[in-house]
Design a protein around this motif. Structure first.
Motif, mmCIF file in Angstrom:
data_model
loop_
_atom_site.group_PDB
_atom_site.id
_atom_site.type_symbol
_atom_site.label_atom_id
_atom_site.label_comp_id
_atom_site.label_asym_id
_atom_site.label_seq_id
_atom_site.Cartn_x
_atom_site.Cartn_y
_atom_site.Cartn_z
ATOM 1 N N CYS A 72 6.770 -1.862 0.566
ATOM 2 C CA CYS A 72 6.600 -0.857 -0.504
ATOM 3 C C CYS A 72 5.486 0.143 -0.197
ATOM 4 N N HIS A 73 4.284 -0.365 0.094
ATOM 5 C CA HIS A 73 3.168 0.557 0.369
ATOM 6 C C HIS A 73 2.394 0.132 1.613
ATOM 7 N N GLN A 74 3.062 -0.620 2.470
ATOM 8 C CA GLN A 74 2.524 -0.989 3.796
ATOM 9 C C GLN A 74 1.285 -1.887 3.758
ATOM 10 N N VAL A 77 1.419 -4.544 -5.944
ATOM 11 C CA VAL A 77 2.130 -4.445 -7.228
ATOM 12 C C VAL A 77 3.385 -5.314 -7.274
ATOM 13 N N GLY A 78 3.461 -6.298 -6.382
ATOM 14 C CA GLY A 78 4.463 -7.326 -6.577
ATOM 15 C C GLY A 78 5.775 -7.196 -5.829
ATOM 16 N N CYS A 79 5.889 -6.274 -4.869
ATOM 17 C CA CYS A 79 7.118 -6.231 -4.060
ATOM 18 C C CYS A 79 7.176 -7.488 -3.189
HETATM 19 S S1 FES Z 1 3.616 -3.756 -3.480
HETATM 20 FE FE1 FES Z 1 3.113 -4.404 -1.518
HETATM 21 S S2 FES Z 1 1.951 -2.811 -0.729
HETATM 22 FE FE2 FES Z 1 2.411 -2.159 -2.709
#
Ligand code: FES
Length: 371
Positions: free
Chosen positions: A319-321, A301-303
């Motif tokens: 963000c979500h590994q 999602v763009g982190c």
């Molecule tokens: S934005 Fe990178 S794992 Fe979710």
């Protein structure tokens, strides 16, 4: 059920004729139900206590069993496809694979649930007798006295507020509330305009085009923060990672555009040990002695995928590994991201590292590809 298992009635108390009421635990058999209704002089509604036609019941039974078998086969196909698919090269991380696999996985799962639902529905409709179920409910409407009290309180409050006597207050209140009512309509404006092709390109493309117009091979990479162009010799240590941008963003872009373009163009440069590097097919010359560039924008999602593990050569998104393999075209090795980080083609010019084109696929979250 034996008579011992019957409880003295919840529909309670002795009957007027002196008999005892009974509560039956569980669903009574049709015959027993008929007897119970007869005891209370209630005529059985249509369907209750009817004997099922054994031939049509058998037919229904076979249909239900066929649906259950179809549900079983679909579930097995789902599991088999999932195992076979995730073992394939690229697995769930290839975009085209993902589309095809979503179709088959979604299709088999939907078929399994639909078959199960159809089987159960036919079972209930064709093989079970219908019976009325009565649930006691108290009256929902308030009694006369409560309603009268409410009206009285309401009118007293209205009188006390002066809303009828003070037209100025009444009108300004309505005026104040009107824009709030329209606010949701105003928000609809944010649904557009559509981004069209804007999300498919980054400033790398524009910068490379300008560099080529000047007879150069590509645009130089500059270090984020210092804007210093990067030489191959500056980045010779294997295992290092740095964030880079195309040279000249600030000079070529209006001030209010710079941050937006930086957010899309931000790139990580990694020096992968040559013996471990596996250039992807068709990208054999996209690296410079193992120095490779990937978009820093996570495809989940763009982190910013900003962490690099030197020992495993994994790029991590905090963000979500989601985890990407820097030695293997930034393929996803763990986490929710659905596709690799896009790779930027590199070359060397006068000792400097340059990008020779824009990213060949959209950067950032996968849904952007459909923008
Ligand atoms: S934005 Fe990178 S794992 Fe979710």
């Amino acid at each position: 059920m034996s008579d011992d298992n019957k409880e003295t009635a919840g529909s309670t108390g002795p009957r007027e004729d002196g008999g005892r009421r009974e509560r039956v635990i569980g669903t009574p058999s049709p015959a027993r139900e008929k007897a119970l209704l007869a005891e209370d002089n209630i005529s059985a509604p249509a369907g209750v206590g009817e004997q099922l036609d054994e031939r049509s019941a058998k037919r229904a039974e076979r249909i239900v069993a066929a649906f259950f078998l179809l549900a079983f086969a679909s579930s097995v196909a789902f599991i088999a496809y999932f195992i076979g698919w995730s073992g394939r090269d690229g697995g769930m991380h290839g975009l085209l694979d993902a589309r095809e696999n979503n179709f088959w996985l979604g299709g088999t799962m939907a078929l399994a649930f639909l078959s199960l639902a159809a089987g159960v529905t036919i079972w209930v409709r064709r093989l079970m007798t219908s019976k009325p179920i009565v649930q006691e409910r108290h009256e929902l409407a308030a009694d006369e006295e409560t309603r009268a009290a409410f009206s009285r309180d309401f009118m007293e409050g209205a009188e006390d507020s002066g809303i009828t006597k003070r037209p100025l207050l009444r009108r300004t209140l309505l005026l104040a509330a009107a824009p709030l009512g329209l606010a949701p309509l105003v928000l609809l404006r944010d649904l557009g305009p559509l981004p069209e092709k804007k999300l498919r390109h980054t400033f790398w493309g524009e910068a490379v085009k300008q560099a080529k117009e000047q007879g150069k091979k590509g645009v130089r990479l500059v270090v984020d923060g210092t804007n210093k162009p990067l030489k191959v010799s500056d980045f010779a240590a294997p295992g290092s990672m740095i964030t880079v941008l195309p040279e000249g963003m600030e000079e070529h872009l209006p001030e209010d555009e710079v941050l937006t373009q930086v957010a899309k163009a931000v790139t990580i440069l990694i020096n992968v040990p040559a013996e471990q590097f596996k250039p992807a097919k068709g990208r054999e010359n996209w690296h410079v002695n193992g120095i490779v560039a990937y978009s820093k924008v996570c495809t989940h999602v763009g982190c910013p995928a900003a962490l690099y593990e030197q020992t495993t050569h994994h790029i991590l998104c905090p963000c979500h590994q989601s985890t990407f393999d820097a030695t293997d075209a930034a393929k996803v090795v763990f986490g929710p991201a659905a596709r690799p980080l896009p790779q930027l083609p590199l070359a060397v010019e006068d000792g400097y590292i340059v990008a020779t084109s824009d990213y060949h696929e959209p950067v950032g979250p996968s849904f952007w590809e459909r923008g």
